[in-house]
Design a protein around this motif. Sequence first.
Motif, PDB file in Angstrom:
ATOM      1  N   LYS A   1      -9.967   9.552  -2.516  1.00 27.67           N
ATOM      2  CA  LYS A   1      -9.415   9.320  -1.066  1.00 27.67           C
ATOM      3  C   LYS A   1     -10.398   9.517  -0.174  1.00 27.67           C
ATOM      4  O   LYS A   1     -11.348  10.523  -0.230  1.00 27.67           O
TER       5      LYS A   1
ATOM      6  N   LEU B   1      -0.431   6.572  -7.317  1.00 25.65           N
ATOM      7  CA  LEU B   1      -1.780   7.278  -7.742  1.00 25.65           C
ATOM      8  C   LEU B   1      -1.475   8.455  -8.489  1.00 25.65           C
ATOM      9  O   LEU B   1      -0.728   9.340  -8.292  1.00 25.65           O
TER      10      LEU B   1
ATOM     11  N   ILE C   1       0.210   3.910  -2.963  1.00 25.91           N
ATOM     12  CA  ILE C   1      -0.264   5.168  -2.778  1.00 25.91           C
ATOM     13  C   ILE C   1       0.348   6.379  -3.274  1.00 25.91           C
ATOM     14  O   ILE C   1      -0.058   7.314  -3.864  1.00 25.91           O
ATOM     15  N   ASN C   2       1.788   6.132  -3.701  1.00 31.23           N
ATOM     16  CA  ASN C   2       2.785   6.969  -4.233  1.00 31.23           C
ATOM     17  C   ASN C   2       2.497   6.857  -5.856  1.00 31.23           C
ATOM     18  O   ASN C   2       3.144   7.847  -6.600  1.00 31.23           O
TER      19      ASN C   2
ATOM     20  N   ALA D   1       0.837  -1.079  -0.053  1.00 36.31           N
ATOM     21  CA  ALA D   1      -0.050  -0.099  -0.098  1.00 36.31           C
ATOM     22  C   ALA D   1       0.894   1.452   0.003  1.00 36.31           C
ATOM     23  O   ALA D   1       0.674   2.267  -0.756  1.00 36.31           O
ATOM     24  N   LYS D   2       2.071   1.198   0.848  1.00 37.92           N
ATOM     25  CA  LYS D   2       2.841   2.428   0.734  1.00 37.92           C
ATOM     26  C   LYS D   2       3.497   2.724  -0.641  1.00 37.92           C
ATOM     27  O   LYS D   2       3.680   3.976  -0.910  1.00 37.92           O
TER      28      LYS D   2
ATOM     29  N   LEU E   1      -2.872  -1.638  -3.582  1.00 42.09           N
ATOM     30  CA  LEU E   1      -3.583  -0.717  -2.527  1.00 42.09           C
ATOM     31  C   LEU E   1      -5.087  -1.361  -2.099  1.00 42.09           C
ATOM     32  O   LEU E   1      -5.785  -1.590  -3.057  1.00 42.09           O
TER      33      LEU E   1
ATOM     34  N   PRO F   1      -9.315   4.298   0.108  1.00 40.75           N
ATOM     35  CA  PRO F   1      -9.929   4.953  -1.266  1.00 40.75           C
ATOM     36  C   PRO F   1     -11.122   4.133  -1.843  1.00 40.75           C
ATOM     37  O   PRO F   1     -11.263   2.885  -1.741  1.00 40.75           O
TER      38      PRO F   1
END
Length: 415
Positions: free
Chosen positions: A124, A41, A38-39, A34-35, A102, A129
């Motif tokens: 978000k 997106l 998320i970047n 997920a980390k 994610l 999300p």
Amino acid sequence: MNTLYIIFVFAALFYSLYNAIIYQKRRNKDNKTAKKAINTLMYHRELTEKECALLDDLQTQKKYKKTHKRLDNKVYLLKGKFDRHGIKTRHNTIWHNLIGGLEVTLDDRGFDYLKEYNTAEVIKTDKLPVVISLNESFSLLNYIITEKQIEKGEVGKIAGSDVELIHNRKQTSHEVQAVEKAWKGTIGAFLMIPALFFMALTALWDVYSIYGAIPGGLLFVVAFYFLWRKPKLSKPDDVRTLKGVVTYSATVDASQNVQQVKPFMGTTELKFENRYWLPFMLADGKDDDDTLVEVDVTKDGRLMRFGTYLSLETEEKKYPSLPWYRHVIMTVTAIMALIISLLSVQELTNNIRPSAEYYLAILKQLYLYAPAIFMVLNLILIIIHAPLAYKSYHYNKQRNMNIQKYYENLIPLTE
């Protein structure tokens, strides 16, 4: 016996612990992916005022309050493969849906539009999300608009499709019967379970008899009333007539075998209990995939009519249904009560004889022998309902065959 019980308990504990460890490993992996995700997106666009209003309205609904509170008006693109895993709890299964690593909130209806590689629009929120569109096919906002239009019965084009709502009406009495009649009387059959339980306490005599006689007798009378009264059907529901091209979504397994096929009219899934309709629905539009079809559905999408020939009203008129499930439930309940009474009352079980004279002697003193009374009561219930359950089952089976033959004459099923 105690050893087996201990082994069983420890086996269950180890199995639960193993699942918890596997689940936690997956969650740790989810946090790492997920980390990264998320970047990745990508900012795509801004929500329109209409979209904001629809999402805010959706967020006020109870089941979405914890997942749909958006942070801003920005829409992002999320790309990647879909993955899903979960863990069973005492009453439910907690699922985690991931796209591109994610975790997201994906409406259940969106699962029909998933591909091997997916492109989703997400917003978000203060939790996860939320997917508002998927693969340019699924649109959460169009679903919201469509639900409202069908709920209100507003004639006109359905959002995001070429489908039109052209007419409104109420269910006919035959359509209501086709949907509900088979289940009528089952409340009485289910009420018979606690009634027989209380009466079983009476049959055991001792200190429990007083606690079973009155509630058991009252429940028995109430259960019999609901079991045999004339079927009381619900008020006719609103029916919407939709016109458009029917599309189909197929679910396949790892071997590419079709497991399930769902028909859709625009964004509305056409739900039907009679599974034998599907081949005729497919055959009816086989010659031309762009043929416009009229369907009658209730507000929750249950089919009342499909095209010219498939119709619940016609089925009920030509081949009336029967309220037969009550007899099946009642027969099973009485058999279980009889078995339990035989196992619980050792005195009764030990005195069973293979001779007719023995049972004639019991019949002469039933007023003194409560367990025998209870046993005979269950035998009577079985004698009444077992033949009716058997007869009704075969009637229903023959009814379905007759309906299918009727449709085959109207819509030939060709390979």
